[in-house]
Design a protein around this motif. Structure first.
Motif, PDB file in Angstrom:
ATOM      1  N   MET A 194     -40.101  42.714  29.190  1.00 50.99           N
ATOM      2  CA  MET A 194     -39.050  42.499  28.186  1.00 50.99           C
ATOM      3  C   MET A 194     -39.583  41.623  27.068  1.00 50.99           C
ATOM      4  O   MET A 194     -40.258  40.628  27.302  1.00 50.99           O
ATOM      5  N   SER A 195     -39.317  42.006  25.808  1.00 55.73           N
ATOM      6  CA  SER A 195     -39.824  41.249  24.673  1.00 55.73           C
ATOM      7  C   SER A 195     -39.059  39.936  24.521  1.00 55.73           C
ATOM      8  O   SER A 195     -37.940  39.779  25.007  1.00 55.73           O
ATOM      9  N   GLN A 196     -39.676  38.999  23.841  1.00 55.75           N
ATOM     10  CA  GLN A 196     -39.039  37.710  23.579  1.00 55.75           C
ATOM     11  C   GLN A 196     -38.002  37.872  22.482  1.00 55.75           C
ATOM     12  O   GLN A 196     -38.266  38.458  21.435  1.00 55.75           O
ATOM     13  N   SER A 197     -36.796  37.346  22.707  1.00 51.99           N
ATOM     14  CA  SER A 197     -35.748  37.451  21.700  1.00 51.99           C
ATOM     15  C   SER A 197     -36.049  36.542  20.516  1.00 51.99           C
ATOM     16  O   SER A 197     -36.555  35.430  20.675  1.00 51.99           O
ATOM     17  N   ILE A 198     -35.738  37.016  19.332  1.00 49.31           N
ATOM     18  CA  ILE A 198     -35.840  36.194  18.143  1.00 49.31           C
ATOM     19  C   ILE A 198     -34.856  35.036  18.276  1.00 49.31           C
ATOM     20  O   ILE A 198     -33.854  35.136  18.997  1.00 49.31           O
ATOM     21  N   HIS A 199     -35.140  33.916  17.632  1.00 52.22           N
ATOM     22  CA  HIS A 199     -34.312  32.718  17.805  1.00 52.22           C
ATOM     23  C   HIS A 199     -32.858  33.007  17.455  1.00 52.22           C
ATOM     24  O   HIS A 199     -32.547  33.728  16.505  1.00 52.22           O
ATOM     25  N   ALA A 200     -31.954  32.405  18.216  1.00 56.12           N
ATOM     26  CA  ALA A 200     -30.521  32.653  18.066  1.00 56.12           C
ATOM     27  C   ALA A 200     -29.983  32.253  16.699  1.00 56.12           C
ATOM     28  O   ALA A 200     -28.960  32.786  16.247  1.00 56.12           O
ATOM     29  N   ASP A 201     -30.647  31.319  16.028  1.00 55.56           N
ATOM     30  CA  ASP A 201     -30.166  30.849  14.727  1.00 55.56           C
ATOM     31  C   ASP A 201     -30.779  31.615  13.552  1.00 55.56           C
ATOM     32  O   ASP A 201     -30.642  31.198  12.402  1.00 55.56           O
ATOM     33  N   THR A 202     -31.440  32.713  13.839  1.00 53.52           N
ATOM     34  CA  THR A 202     -31.994  33.554  12.774  1.00 53.52           C
ATOM     35  C   THR A 202     -30.857  34.183  11.968  1.00 53.52           C
ATOM     36  O   THR A 202     -29.863  34.647  12.532  1.00 53.52           O
ATOM     37  N   VAL A 203     -31.019  34.192  10.641  1.00 52.62           N
ATOM     38  CA  VAL A 203     -30.006  34.765   9.751  1.00 52.62           C
ATOM     39  C   VAL A 203     -30.697  35.609   8.684  1.00 52.62           C
ATOM     40  O   VAL A 203     -31.923  35.640   8.597  1.00 52.62           O
ATOM     41  N   LEU A 204     -29.905  36.252   7.863  1.00 52.49           N
ATOM     42  CA  LEU A 204     -30.440  36.986   6.720  1.00 52.49           C
ATOM     43  C   LEU A 204     -30.356  36.113   5.471  1.00 52.49           C
ATOM     44  O   LEU A 204     -29.480  35.263   5.349  1.00 52.49           O
ATOM     45  N   GLY A 205     -31.303  36.340   4.558  1.00 50.37           N
ATOM     46  CA  GLY A 205     -31.348  35.537   3.341  1.00 50.37           C
ATOM     47  C   GLY A 205     -31.367  36.392   2.089  1.00 50.37           C
ATOM     48  O   GLY A 205     -30.628  37.374   1.970  1.00 50.37           O
ATOM     49  N   LEU A 206     -32.223  36.030   1.177  1.00 55.50           N
ATOM     50  CA  LEU A 206     -32.273  36.625  -0.156  1.00 55.50           C
ATOM     51  C   LEU A 206     -32.427  38.140  -0.119  1.00 55.50           C
ATOM     52  O   LEU A 206     -33.220  38.686   0.635  1.00 55.50           O
ATOM     53  N   LEU A 207     -31.682  38.804  -0.980  1.00 54.45           N
ATOM     54  CA  LEU A 207     -31.680  40.259  -1.105  1.00 54.45           C
ATOM     55  C   LEU A 207     -32.001  40.618  -2.548  1.00 54.45           C
ATOM     56  O   LEU A 207     -31.538  39.946  -3.477  1.00 54.45           O
ATOM     57  N   LYS A 208     -32.792  41.670  -2.740  1.00 49.34           N
ATOM     58  CA  LYS A 208     -33.101  42.113  -4.113  1.00 49.34           C
ATOM     59  C   LYS A 208     -32.809  43.597  -4.250  1.00 49.34           C
ATOM     60  O   LYS A 208     -33.219  44.406  -3.418  1.00 49.34           O
ATOM     61  N   LEU A 209     -32.093  43.924  -5.339  1.00 52.84           N
ATOM     62  CA  LEU A 209     -31.773  45.304  -5.651  1.00 52.84           C
ATOM     63  C   LEU A 209     -32.368  45.697  -6.991  1.00 52.84           C
ATOM     64  O   LEU A 209     -32.466  44.880  -7.913  1.00 52.84           O
ATOM     65  N   LYS A 210     -32.746  46.957  -7.103  1.00 54.11           N
ATOM     66  CA  LYS A 210     -33.201  47.539  -8.369  1.00 54.11           C
ATOM     67  C   LYS A 210     -32.026  48.296  -8.992  1.00 54.11           C
ATOM     68  O   LYS A 210     -31.353  49.071  -8.315  1.00 54.11           O
ATOM     69  N   VAL A 211     -31.789  48.030 -10.283  1.00 57.12           N
ATOM     70  CA  VAL A 211     -30.651  48.633 -10.970  1.00 57.12           C
ATOM     71  C   VAL A 211     -31.117  49.314 -12.246  1.00 57.12           C
ATOM     72  O   VAL A 211     -32.231  49.084 -12.725  1.00 57.12           O
ATOM     73  N   SER A 212     -30.248  50.140 -12.813  1.00 58.98           N
ATOM     74  CA  SER A 212     -30.622  50.891 -14.015  1.00 58.98           C
ATOM     75  C   SER A 212     -30.193  50.203 -15.302  1.00 58.98           C
ATOM     76  O   SER A 212     -30.783  50.441 -16.360  1.00 58.98           O
ATOM     77  N   ASP A 213     -29.160  49.371 -15.227  1.00 59.51           N
ATOM     78  CA  ASP A 213     -28.627  48.702 -16.419  1.00 59.51           C
ATOM     79  C   ASP A 213     -28.217  47.298 -15.994  1.00 59.51           C
ATOM     80  O   ASP A 213     -27.160  47.110 -15.378  1.00 59.51           O
ATOM     81  N   LEU A 214     -29.038  46.312 -16.331  1.00 62.49           N
ATOM     82  CA  LEU A 214     -28.802  44.955 -15.835  1.00 62.49           C
ATOM     83  C   LEU A 214     -27.482  44.387 -16.321  1.00 62.49           C
ATOM     84  O   LEU A 214     -26.732  43.796 -15.535  1.00 62.49           O
ATOM     85  N   GLU A 215     -27.170  44.539 -17.599  1.00 64.90           N
ATOM     86  CA  GLU A 215     -25.928  43.963 -18.119  1.00 64.90           C
ATOM     87  C   GLU A 215     -24.710  44.553 -17.429  1.00 64.90           C
ATOM     88  O   GLU A 215     -23.771  43.833 -17.078  1.00 64.90           O
ATOM     89  N   ARG A 216     -24.738  45.859 -17.206  1.00 66.33           N
ATOM     90  CA  ARG A 216     -23.624  46.508 -16.515  1.00 66.33           C
ATOM     91  C   ARG A 216     -23.486  45.988 -15.085  1.00 66.33           C
ATOM     92  O   ARG A 216     -22.378  45.701 -14.619  1.00 66.33           O
ATOM     93  N   SER A 217     -24.609  45.834 -14.399  1.00 70.04           N
ATOM     94  CA  SER A 217     -24.571  45.374 -13.014  1.00 70.04           C
ATOM     95  C   SER A 217     -24.130  43.920 -12.926  1.00 70.04           C
ATOM     96  O   SER A 217     -23.338  43.556 -12.043  1.00 70.04           O
TER      97      SER A 217
END
Length: 288
Positions: free
Chosen positions: A1-24
């Motif tokens: 059985m693999s070792q579980s990732i730490h229980a306090d692991t969370v998600l952080g920064l997200l980056k999206l690519k867009v077609s029109d920055l001002e609109r987004s």
């Protein structure tokens, strides 16, 4: 059985690519409720607390959106608000904006679904208390897609002022189109160490995995087809998302498992870049 990732692991920064920055930027500020932390050239950084970047938007020259459910990458990212009242305020604002709003009561949570101007999927949700979450005999969290109590949410919101997303808002989870479930499970569970929260592979072609007993930090599905390719480089959509380990020591443990598996890692100023079996870029860092 693999070792579980730490229980306090969370998600952080997200980056999206867009077609029109001002609109987004206008959409994410006026409809979703982010604040603009900075905007320069083709990049905007958005925040909920006025200090830390939650979401990066980058305008891509000659950007084109891939047809829905045709490529590996983002299905939706999920904004977790801290209270049911906040969800009600968001619902009222979304209705006022006139955009289509989907909804689902998943038993563990109540969720609203929208899309940004480039058709990037967004979920805005609130969790029920963990004491109310239930598991089946196989250890899977019991989830559903029942109707949300819309009237109850709107009654909670009442005529209180909408001031955008509150400072306690976080990236609760991300849901991905992947090219293959078995390889994705091996990478995310056996190597990174996430635990299976709900195996829906036979019923709906999806896995839901998490750290620390959460109902899911990452969802993955094959709804874009087995073998779904990455979108073209100039496509709108997900650029990368971030997994945040609680300490440097825990980050090193995770990096060690990746290296032992022979998977390429690239280091950039303390941030480690890796690609999952579908080619989706993940950035690994520590809260420290």
């Amino acid at each position: 059985m693999s070792q579980s990732i730490h229980a306090d692991t969370v998600l952080g920064l997200l980056k999206l690519k867009v077609s029109d920055l001002e609109r987004s930027v206008k959409f994410y500020r006026e409809v979703v409720g982010f604040q603009v932390l900075s905007q320069e050239g083709q990049i905007a950084r958005l925040t909920v607390d006025g200090k830390n970047t939650f979401l990066i938007l980058e305008e891509i020259p000659n950007a084109a959106a891939a047809p829905r459910r045709s490529v590996a990458g983002l299905y939706h990212f999920a904004i977790l608000v801290p209270t049911r009242e906040q969800l009600g305020l968001s619902l009222r604002k979304l209705i006022e904006s006139g955009i289509p709003v989907g909804q689902g009561d998943h038993l563990v949570s109540e969720a609203l679904y929208i899309a940004d101007p480039d058709h990037n999927g967004i979920e805005i949700y609130r969790d029920r208390p963990r004491s109310e979450w239930r598991k089946d005999v196989k250890g899977n969290y019991v989830m559903a897609s029942d109707p949300v109590d819309i009237e109850g949410l709107l009654q909670l919101a009442g005529d209180k002022p909408w001031t955008g997303l509150s400072a306690g808002t976080i990236l609760g989870h991300i849901h991905l189109h992947v090219s293959e479930l078995p390889k994705s499970r091996a990478f995310y569970c056996d190597i990174l160490g996430f635990d299976m929260a709900a195996d829906a592979s036979e019923m709906m072609g999806a896995y839901f995995i998490s750290a620390g007993g959460y109902h899911h930090h990452i969802g993955m599905n094959i709804w874009a087809g087995i073998g779904a390719p990455l979108p073209p480089a100039n496509s709108t959509g997900l650029d990368f998302y971030t997994i945040v380990l609680p300490t440097v020591a825990e980050l090193e443990l995770t990096l060690g498992r990746i290296k032992d598996a022979g998977i390429s890692l690239i280091e950039q100023e303390g941030i480690w870049l890796v690609k999952d079996p579908s080619g989706i870029e993940i950035r690994l860092t520590s809260a420290a």
